[in-house]
Design a protein around this motif. Structure first.
Motif, PDB file in Angstrom:
ATOM      1  N   LYS A   1      58.424  19.342  69.168  1.00  0.00           N
ATOM      2  CA  LYS A   1      57.688  20.603  69.150  1.00  0.00           C
ATOM      3  C   LYS A   1      58.075  21.355  67.887  1.00  0.00           C
ATOM      4  CE  LYS A   1      57.111  25.006  71.587  1.00  0.00           C
ATOM      5  NZ  LYS A   1      57.561  25.807  72.748  1.00  0.00           N
ATOM      6  N   ALA A   2      57.088  21.629  67.035  1.00  0.00           N
ATOM      7  CA  ALA A   2      57.330  22.343  65.780  1.00  0.00           C
ATOM      8  C   ALA A   2      56.652  23.710  65.851  1.00  0.00           C
ATOM      9  CB  ALA A   2      56.796  21.541  64.595  1.00  0.00           C
ATOM     10  N   GLU A   3      57.459  24.743  65.963  1.00  0.00           N
ATOM     11  CA  GLU A   3      56.945  26.117  66.052  1.00  0.00           C
ATOM     12  C   GLU A   3      57.023  26.779  64.682  1.00  0.00           C
ATOM     13  OE1 GLU A   3      58.064  30.384  68.216  1.00  0.00           O
ATOM     14  OE2 GLU A   3      59.286  28.591  68.590  1.00  0.00           O
ATOM     15  N   ASP A   4      55.881  27.193  64.175  1.00  0.00           N
ATOM     16  CA  ASP A   4      55.836  27.847  62.866  1.00  0.00           C
ATOM     17  C   ASP A   4      56.393  29.266  62.993  1.00  0.00           C
ATOM     18  OD1 ASP A   4      55.245  29.010  60.409  1.00  0.00           O
ATOM     19  OD2 ASP A   4      53.290  28.038  60.250  1.00  0.00           O
ATOM     20  N   ILE A   5      57.548  29.511  62.375  1.00  0.00           N
ATOM     21  CA  ILE A   5      58.174  30.841  62.438  1.00  0.00           C
ATOM     22  C   ILE A   5      58.188  31.506  61.055  1.00  0.00           C
ATOM     23  CG2 ILE A   5      59.593  30.256  64.433  1.00  0.00           C
ATOM     24  CD1 ILE A   5      61.959  29.901  62.511  1.00  0.00           C
ATOM     25  N   THR A   6      57.308  31.045  60.183  1.00  0.00           N
ATOM     26  CA  THR A   6      57.303  31.549  58.809  1.00  0.00           C
ATOM     27  C   THR A   6      57.200  33.068  58.749  1.00  0.00           C
ATOM     28  OG1 THR A   6      56.274  29.500  58.034  1.00  0.00           O
ATOM     29  CG2 THR A   6      56.154  31.413  56.576  1.00  0.00           C
ATOM     30  N   ALA A   7      56.262  33.640  59.499  1.00  0.00           N
ATOM     31  CA  ALA A   7      56.031  35.085  59.425  1.00  0.00           C
ATOM     32  C   ALA A   7      57.287  35.881  59.754  1.00  0.00           C
ATOM     33  CB  ALA A   7      54.897  35.475  60.368  1.00  0.00           C
TER      34      ALA A   7
ATOM     35  N   HIS B   1      57.968  30.685  51.028  1.00  0.00           N
ATOM     36  CA  HIS B   1      58.489  29.534  51.763  1.00  0.00           C
ATOM     37  C   HIS B   1      57.744  29.408  53.088  1.00  0.00           C
ATOM     38  CE1 HIS B   1      61.400  32.584  53.618  1.00  0.00           C
ATOM     39  NE2 HIS B   1      60.814  32.042  54.663  1.00  0.00           N
ATOM     40  N   GLN B   2      57.924  28.274  53.732  1.00  0.00           N
ATOM     41  CA  GLN B   2      57.430  28.056  55.092  1.00  0.00           C
ATOM     42  C   GLN B   2      58.606  27.606  55.951  1.00  0.00           C
ATOM     43  OE1 GLN B   2      53.471  26.041  55.529  1.00  0.00           O
ATOM     44  NE2 GLN B   2      53.658  25.713  53.320  1.00  0.00           N
ATOM     45  N   CYS B   3      58.552  27.904  57.251  1.00  0.00           N
ATOM     46  CA  CYS B   3      59.695  27.611  58.105  1.00  0.00           C
ATOM     47  C   CYS B   3      59.240  27.270  59.524  1.00  0.00           C
ATOM     48  CB  CYS B   3      60.649  28.813  58.124  1.00  0.00           C
ATOM     49  SG  CYS B   3      62.236  28.499  58.920  1.00  0.00           S
ATOM     50  N   TRP B   4      59.883  26.258  60.115  1.00  0.00           N
ATOM     51  CA  TRP B   4      59.572  25.829  61.475  1.00  0.00           C
ATOM     52  C   TRP B   4      60.845  25.717  62.303  1.00  0.00           C
ATOM     53  CZ3 TRP B   4      56.969  24.228  57.247  1.00  0.00           C
ATOM     54  CH2 TRP B   4      55.565  24.264  57.281  1.00  0.00           C
ATOM     55  N   ARG B   5      60.710  25.975  63.578  1.00  0.00           N
ATOM     56  CA  ARG B   5      61.759  25.729  64.571  1.00  0.00           C
ATOM     57  C   ARG B   5      61.361  24.481  65.327  1.00  0.00           C
ATOM     58  NH1 ARG B   5      63.340  26.878  69.960  1.00  0.00           N
ATOM     59  NH2 ARG B   5      65.411  27.830  70.152  1.00  0.00           N
ATOM     60  N   ILE B   6      62.171  23.425  65.185  1.00  0.00           N
ATOM     61  CA  ILE B   6      61.801  22.117  65.726  1.00  0.00           C
ATOM     62  C   ILE B   6      62.761  21.728  66.840  1.00  0.00           C
ATOM     63  CG2 ILE B   6      61.492  19.671  65.194  1.00  0.00           C
ATOM     64  CD1 ILE B   6      60.796  20.491  62.329  1.00  0.00           C
TER      65      ILE B   6
END
Length: 256
Positions: A228-234, A248-253
């Motif tokens: 499960k890859a949750e986009d937490i960039t914002a 940048h971009q960031c995900w919680r996996i």
């Protein structure tokens, strides 16, 4: 932007900054980031060896304004570091492509059981060691590993028993062709393999924080089966970078 106009704007800014921030002009450090092409990599710019301690989020870090293009602290990642600290209590923390170990400091001060920082550069690992010392956490279960992260990951994922971590920060460079690496790294091409190998080192309820600065990066989520890859960039873009949300971009996996 036309180079002449860019130079004029830069000089105008240099005229305004000292009085605006109420600091002497001789205490202003200026760096120019130029487009890198082909096999050109960022090089050491000088040998002054002057480090300045600064504070961020209750941590202390050493920065260098003269010897390298980067100062040792990526400001746009400070909320990622804060998230790392919030997730760190009672977890084993792995910092891949650890750079100067700033996230390791956050995790250690946040209550991580132990930390492991992996980076190819002996210079950055020494910098990490100095940052740990500056925060009074130079002793204890804090391991610094000089290694090619790609090779280290492959070996760790294949080892028995396999090391397990509750929290892993995966923040690779966009591209690397260091002579000390056996293979090049292109994060768009290689991110799926990199993430899959990283997840193999997770404890059952562990978390990977994956970040990239590559412009127009596209996460191949369909290839990350069972994850499960949750986009937490914002939630990781500081206010002072809000005009450039693509910094940048960031995900919680996690495992599904």
């Amino acid at each position: 932007m036309d180079s002449t106009h860019a130079e004029a704007r830069l000089q105008a800014a240099l005229g305004v900054i000292p009085p605006l921030l109420e600091i002497p002009a001789e205490q202003i450090f200026l760096k120019l980031r130029r487009r890198q092409r082909g096999t050109v990599q960022y090089q050491n710019l000088g040998r002054a060896g002057e480090f300045y301690p600064i504070g961020e989020g209750g941590c202390r870090f050493l920065v260098n304004f003269t010897d390298y293009l980067d100062t040792g602290l990526f400001l746009d990642h400070r909320l990622i570091r804060a998230i790392t600290q919030a997730l760190a209590p009672d977890r084993r923390f792995l910092n891949l492509f650890g750079y100067t170990g700033t996230a390791t400091v956050y995790a250690a001060l946040g209550g991580a059981k132990d930390t492991t920082t992996v980076d190819l550069s002996a210079t950055y690992l020494d910098w990490t060691r100095r940052n740990l010392t500056l925060n009074g956490i130079d002793k204890g279960p804090h391991r610094l590993v000089q290694a090619d992260c790609l090779e280290w990951l492959s070996q760790a994922a294949a080892s028995k028993p396999r090391p397990a971590y509750g929290l892993i920060l995966l923040d690779p460079p966009t591209f690397s062709n260091s002579k000390r690496m056996r293979q090049t790294l292109d994060i768009q091409r290689d991110h799926v393999d990199l993430i899959v190998k990283t997840v193999k080192l997770l404890e059952p309820r562990g978390v990977v924080i994956f970040s990239t600065n590559r412009q127009r990066f596209k996460l191949e989520a369909d290839a990350l089966r069972g994850l499960k890859a949750e986009d937490i960039t914002a939630a990781t873009i500081p206010l002072d970078f809000s005009r450039h949300p693509g910094i940048h971009q960031c995900w919680r996996i996690t495992r599904e």
